[in-house]
Design a protein around this motif. Structure first.
Motif, PDB file in Angstrom:
ATOM      1  N   GLU A  71       0.914  -1.154  -0.064  1.00 29.55           N
ATOM      2  CA  GLU A  71      -0.090   0.004   0.110  1.00 29.55           C
ATOM      3  C   GLU A  71       0.802   1.403   0.048  1.00 29.55           C
ATOM      4  OE1 GLU A  71      -2.655  -0.420   3.440  1.00 29.55           O
ATOM      5  OE2 GLU A  71      -1.365   0.849   4.451  1.00 29.55           O
ATOM      6  N   ARG A  80      -3.337   3.659  -2.336  1.00 26.06           N
ATOM      7  CA  ARG A  80      -3.517   2.536  -3.177  1.00 26.06           C
ATOM      8  C   ARG A  80      -3.178   1.375  -2.613  1.00 26.06           C
ATOM      9  NH1 ARG A  80       1.075   2.625  -7.672  1.00 26.06           N
ATOM     10  NH2 ARG A  80       0.861   4.713  -7.180  1.00 26.06           N
ATOM     11  N   VAL A  82      -2.688  -2.731  -3.328  1.00 22.61           N
ATOM     12  CA  VAL A  82      -2.330  -3.580  -4.393  1.00 22.61           C
ATOM     13  C   VAL A  82      -2.015  -4.977  -3.783  1.00 22.61           C
ATOM     14  CG1 VAL A  82      -0.895  -4.235  -6.460  1.00 22.61           C
ATOM     15  CG2 VAL A  82      -1.446  -1.876  -5.663  1.00 22.61           C
ATOM     16  N   TYR A  84      -1.260  -8.760  -5.051  1.00 28.37           N
ATOM     17  CA  TYR A  84      -0.801  -9.580  -6.347  1.00 28.37           C
ATOM     18  C   TYR A  84      -0.388 -10.791  -6.214  1.00 28.37           C
ATOM     19  CZ  TYR A  84       3.959  -8.104  -4.535  1.00 28.37           C
ATOM     20  OH  TYR A  84       5.159  -8.167  -3.576  1.00 28.37           O
ATOM     21  N   VAL A  96      -6.068  -3.826  -7.934  1.00 27.45           N
ATOM     22  CA  VAL A  96      -5.722  -2.583  -7.392  1.00 27.45           C
ATOM     23  C   VAL A  96      -6.975  -1.875  -6.907  1.00 27.45           C
ATOM     24  CG1 VAL A  96      -4.473  -0.294  -7.837  1.00 27.45           C
ATOM     25  CG2 VAL A  96      -3.733  -2.254  -9.033  1.00 27.45           C
TER      26      VAL A  96
END
Length: 108
Positions: A71, A80, A82, A84, A96
């Motif tokens: 983040e 933000r 994310v 993954y 995201v």
């Protein structure tokens, strides 16, 4: 064999109330030399109120599978997020999302 690396840095600037904090943790696991199976886990976090730098990351790998999260505080104050994931079958995928963080300022 297991190697553990731990580094922590904390800085306080004298004369004002700005503090910065950074830490990271790394764990690496090595098996037998005949078998190659990469495996690790690491994470770090940085909070610097003076430069407004706020971000963190967590990642782990077990063989061909890598999973992680980070983040980052955007310049506009939103965060933000994310998540993954990567492996040799499906490749790299990231999810995201953005969230807003409302700061309350009181004026006297």
């Amino acid at each position: 064999m297991m190697i553990v690396l731990l580094a922590v840095l904390a800085v306080a600037v004298s004369g004002d109330h700005h503090h910065a904090f950074s830490s990271q943790h790394v764990h690496k696991h090595d098996g037998h030399h005949e078998v190659t199976h990469p495996k690790y886990h690491f994470e770090y976090k940085i909070e610097d109120h003076h430069t407004k730098d706020h971000h963190s990351q967590h990642e782990e790998r077990d063989g061909d599978v890598v999973k992680g999260y980070y983040e980052l505080k955007q310049p506009d104050g939103s965060i933000r997020h994310v998540h993954y994931h990567a492996d040799k079958h499906s490749g790299f995928h990231a999810d995201v999302k953005f969230s807003t963080h409302h700061e309350h300022h009181h004026h006297h």
